[in-house]
Scaffold this motif. Structure first.
Motif, PDB file in Angstrom:
ATOM      1  N   VAL A  48       0.844  -1.192   0.000  1.00 35.89           N
ATOM      2  CA  VAL A  48       0.000   0.000   0.000  1.00 35.89           C
ATOM      3  C   VAL A  48       0.882   1.245   0.000  1.00 35.89           C
ATOM      4  N   THR A  49       0.610   2.120  -0.949  1.00 34.63           N
ATOM      5  CA  THR A  49       1.343   3.378  -1.075  1.00 34.63           C
ATOM      6  C   THR A  49       0.399   4.533  -0.758  1.00 34.63           C
ATOM      7  N   PRO A  50       0.537   5.137   0.427  1.00 32.12           N
ATOM      8  CA  PRO A  50      -0.293   6.296   0.733  1.00 32.12           C
ATOM      9  C   PRO A  50      -0.024   7.427  -0.265  1.00 32.12           C
ATOM     10  N   ILE A  51      -1.074   8.105  -0.685  1.00 35.53           N
ATOM     11  CA  ILE A  51      -0.930   9.180  -1.666  1.00 35.53           C
ATOM     12  C   ILE A  51       0.117  10.216  -1.251  1.00 35.53           C
ATOM     13  N   PRO A  52       0.214  10.621   0.030  1.00 34.77           N
ATOM     14  CA  PRO A  52       1.277  11.593   0.370  1.00 34.77           C
ATOM     15  C   PRO A  52       2.693  11.064   0.086  1.00 34.77           C
ATOM     16  N   ALA A  53       2.944   9.782   0.361  1.00 35.58           N
ATOM     17  CA  ALA A  53       4.264   9.202   0.080  1.00 35.58           C
ATOM     18  C   ALA A  53       4.488   9.106  -1.427  1.00 35.58           C
ATOM     19  N   TYR A  54       3.441   8.761  -2.154  1.00 30.57           N
ATOM     20  CA  TYR A  54       3.514   8.679  -3.614  1.00 30.57           C
ATOM     21  C   TYR A  54       3.827  10.053  -4.197  1.00 30.57           C
ATOM     22  N   ALA A  55       3.132  11.078  -3.699  1.00 28.61           N
ATOM     23  CA  ALA A  55       3.370  12.448  -4.181  1.00 28.61           C
ATOM     24  C   ALA A  55       4.792  12.897  -3.881  1.00 28.61           C
ATOM     25  N   GLU A  56       5.268  12.634  -2.659  1.00 28.85           N
ATOM     26  CA  GLU A  56       6.636  13.018  -2.299  1.00 28.85           C
ATOM     27  C   GLU A  56       7.647  12.361  -3.234  1.00 28.85           C
ATOM     28  N   THR A  57       7.411  11.113  -3.560  1.00 25.41           N
ATOM     29  CA  THR A  57       8.311  10.377  -4.448  1.00 25.41           C
ATOM     30  C   THR A  57       8.290  10.943  -5.862  1.00 25.41           C
ATOM     31  N   LEU A  58       7.104  11.174  -6.396  1.00 24.67           N
ATOM     32  CA  LEU A  58       6.998  11.681  -7.761  1.00 24.67           C
ATOM     33  C   LEU A  58       7.493  13.117  -7.885  1.00 24.67           C
ATOM     34  N   TYR A 101      -3.385   4.621  -1.825  1.00 21.88           N
ATOM     35  CA  TYR A 101      -4.334   4.734  -0.719  1.00 21.88           C
ATOM     36  C   TYR A 101      -4.591   6.196  -0.415  1.00 21.88           C
ATOM     37  N   GLU A 102      -5.849   6.609  -0.519  1.00 25.24           N
ATOM     38  CA  GLU A 102      -6.253   7.983  -0.248  1.00 25.24           C
ATOM     39  C   GLU A 102      -6.259   8.243   1.259  1.00 25.24           C
ATOM     40  N   VAL A 103      -5.892   9.449   1.636  1.00 22.14           N
ATOM     41  CA  VAL A 103      -6.029   9.871   3.029  1.00 22.14           C
ATOM     42  C   VAL A 103      -7.179  10.857   3.101  1.00 22.14           C
ATOM     43  N   ASP A 104      -7.783  10.964   4.271  1.00 24.91           N
ATOM     44  CA  ASP A 104      -8.922  11.850   4.428  1.00 24.91           C
ATOM     45  C   ASP A 104      -8.848  12.522   5.804  1.00 24.91           C
ATOM     46  N   GLU A 105      -9.925  13.160   6.187  1.00 25.07           N
ATOM     47  CA  GLU A 105      -9.935  13.877   7.466  1.00 25.07           C
ATOM     48  C   GLU A 105      -9.675  12.937   8.635  1.00 25.07           C
ATOM     49  N   ARG A 106     -10.245  11.752   8.587  1.00 26.55           N
ATOM     50  CA  ARG A 106     -10.024  10.774   9.660  1.00 26.55           C
ATOM     51  C   ARG A 106      -8.539  10.419   9.776  1.00 26.55           C
ATOM     52  N   THR A 107      -7.904  10.236   8.632  1.00 23.56           N
ATOM     53  CA  THR A 107      -6.472   9.936   8.629  1.00 23.56           C
ATOM     54  C   THR A 107      -5.686  11.102   9.215  1.00 23.56           C
ATOM     55  N   ALA A 108      -6.072  12.328   8.872  1.00 23.09           N
ATOM     56  CA  ALA A 108      -5.386  13.515   9.384  1.00 23.09           C
ATOM     57  C   ALA A 108      -5.511  13.620  10.902  1.00 23.09           C
ATOM     58  N   VAL A 109      -6.700  13.359  11.412  1.00 22.24           N
ATOM     59  CA  VAL A 109      -6.908  13.402  12.868  1.00 22.24           C
ATOM     60  C   VAL A 109      -6.069  12.323  13.538  1.00 22.24           C
ATOM     61  N   MET A 110      -6.063  11.131  12.954  1.00 21.88           N
ATOM     62  CA  MET A 110      -5.266  10.046  13.513  1.00 21.88           C
ATOM     63  C   MET A 110      -3.778  10.385  13.489  1.00 21.88           C
ATOM     64  N   ALA A 111      -3.326  11.075  12.448  1.00 19.46           N
ATOM     65  CA  ALA A 111      -1.922  11.495  12.371  1.00 19.46           C
ATOM     66  C   ALA A 111      -1.574  12.403  13.550  1.00 19.46           C
ATOM     67  N   GLY A 112      -2.457  13.348  13.845  1.00 15.83           N
ATOM     68  CA  GLY A 112      -2.239  14.218  14.997  1.00 15.83           C
ATOM     69  C   GLY A 112      -2.213  13.444  16.303  1.00 15.83           C
ATOM     70  N   ASP A 168       6.853  14.931  11.173  1.00 14.72           N
ATOM     71  CA  ASP A 168       6.240  15.973  10.345  1.00 14.72           C
ATOM     72  C   ASP A 168       4.917  15.435   9.810  1.00 14.72           C
ATOM     73  N   GLY A 169       4.188  16.281   9.106  1.00 13.02           N
ATOM     74  CA  GLY A 169       2.864  15.900   8.622  1.00 13.02           C
ATOM     75  C   GLY A 169       2.855  14.663   7.754  1.00 13.02           C
ATOM     76  N   LEU A 170       3.837  14.557   6.845  1.00 11.82           N
ATOM     77  CA  LEU A 170       3.872  13.390   5.953  1.00 11.82           C
ATOM     78  C   LEU A 170       4.165  12.105   6.716  1.00 11.82           C
ATOM     79  N   ASP A 171       5.158  12.155   7.611  1.00 12.14           N
ATOM     80  CA  ASP A 171       5.488  10.951   8.389  1.00 12.14           C
ATOM     81  C   ASP A 171       4.295  10.515   9.230  1.00 12.14           C
ATOM     82  N   ALA A 172       3.633  11.471   9.862  1.00  6.21           N
ATOM     83  CA  ALA A 172       2.491  11.142  10.706  1.00  6.21           C
ATOM     84  C   ALA A 172       1.335  10.580   9.882  1.00  6.21           C
ATOM     85  N   LEU A 173       1.120  11.102   8.669  1.00  6.58           N
ATOM     86  CA  LEU A 173       0.078  10.555   7.802  1.00  6.58           C
ATOM     87  C   LEU A 173       0.372   9.119   7.395  1.00  6.58           C
ATOM     88  N   ILE A 174       1.632   8.831   7.094  1.00  3.57           N
ATOM     89  CA  ILE A 174       2.014   7.459   6.725  1.00  3.57           C
ATOM     90  C   ILE A 174       1.771   6.538   7.912  1.00  3.57           C
TER      91      ILE A 174
END
Length: 131
Positions: free
Chosen positions: A34-44, A68-79, A93-99
């Motif tokens: 599974v490749t979270p979209i934020p990690a995919y974006a950082e790579t590309l 894998y799309e992230v959403d508000e629930r994922t963002a809250v969980m990252a925090g 940072d935000g990307l690491d926490a989202l992953i």
């Protein structure tokens, strides 16, 4: 199933042998990667910033990973994860926490070589596999 951090994706594209060995040792195509979209974006974006970058080629080379799309629930969980790691641990940072949050959402280990994600305090909060 495994959740991939950008470090893995970048190292994979760079031909780092440890990533290829890890991929094969953990089941290769038989495993759900599974490749979270934020990690995919950082790579590309990193690929696009290279003098001879090839975003189209990178996308093709990483096509075996499920996006894998992230959403508000994922963002809250990252925090929440950053809060659980606390001030005694590394700064996520935000990307690491989202992953990390995607790993928790899917109840799957995060694969990384990033020092903040592989830090012992982070490993107390989420499942991390180093390659």
């Amino acid at each position: 199933m495994r959740v991939l951090d950008a470090t893995f994706l970048i190292d994979y594209l760079a031909g780092t042998e440890a990533t290829k060995e890890f991929y094969q040792a953990k089941g290769g195509e038989r495993t759900r990667w599974v490749t979270p979209i934020p990690a995919y974006a950082e790579t590309l974006v990193g690929e696009g910033n290279l003098p001879n970058g090839d975003v189209t080629g990178a996308r093709a080379d990483l096509s075996w990973g499920e996006k894998y799309e992230v959403d508000e629930r994922t963002a809250v969980m990252a925090g929440e994860i950053a809060d659980e790691v606390g001030p005694g641990g590394p700064y996520l940072d935000g990307l690491d926490a989202l992953i990390a949050a995607v790993g928790r959402e899917l109840d799957a280990p995060v694969v990384s070589a990033d020092g903040d994600l592989t830090h012992e305090e982070t490993k107390k909060v989420i499942d991390v596999e180093e390659y």
